[in-house]
Design a protein around this motif. Sequence first.
Motif, short mmCIF file in Angstrom:
data_model
loop_
_atom_site.label_atom_id
_atom_site.label_comp_id
_atom_site.label_asym_id
_atom_site.label_seq_id
_atom_site.Cartn_x
_atom_site.Cartn_y
_atom_site.Cartn_z
N GLY A 145 0.79 -1.24 0.00
CA GLY A 145 0.00 0.00 0.00
C GLY A 145 0.81 1.28 0.00
N GLU A 191 -3.50 1.00 -3.69
CA GLU A 191 -3.42 -0.45 -3.85
C GLU A 191 -2.08 -0.85 -4.48
OE1 GLU A 191 -5.62 -2.03 -7.52
OE2 GLU A 191 -6.75 -0.20 -6.98
N GLU A 204 -4.89 5.97 -7.31
CA GLU A 204 -5.68 4.80 -7.71
C GLU A 204 -5.21 4.37 -9.10
OE1 GLU A 204 -9.53 7.04 -9.76
OE2 GLU A 204 -9.78 6.09 -7.81
#
Length: 147
Positions: free
Chosen positions: A108, A124, A145
């Motif tokens: 992360g 992610e 993202e």
Amino acid sequence: MELFAELNAWHWGIIAVVLIIFEIFAPGAFLLWLGIAAAVISILMIFMPNLGWEAQFVIFAIVSVLSIVIFRQWRNKNPEVSDQPALNRRGAQYVGRVFTLEVPIVDGQGKLHVDDSSWKIVGEDCDAGTKVRVTGVDGVVLRIERV
């Protein structure tokens, strides 16, 4: 205390001018309001020359606080509009932009090279070469993202 007993409209006028000049050299919209309060006392002293020095200082303090509070409330209701709202907020300038990762995101967290600097990023897990979009900023950390 004899010194204060001699205060008159001219003294308060000079104090007002000096405070406003100091505001010009050290802007912060604080001394301006103290200068305006001193000007109010100067005008008041023209009409009430026998006003005691204690009352003068109390009125000066009250007018100073009221003017600062009123200005801050007005400023909060009427924020300054800028044609560059992200100026001096470097991370905010990157929100919405798409970048290619040079280093993978592991657990992360990772790093992203943007222009001439390196930013810590959270999002992610992604491999190097993945295209990512900046969705937000938390201090000096960019949230990203996958595109």
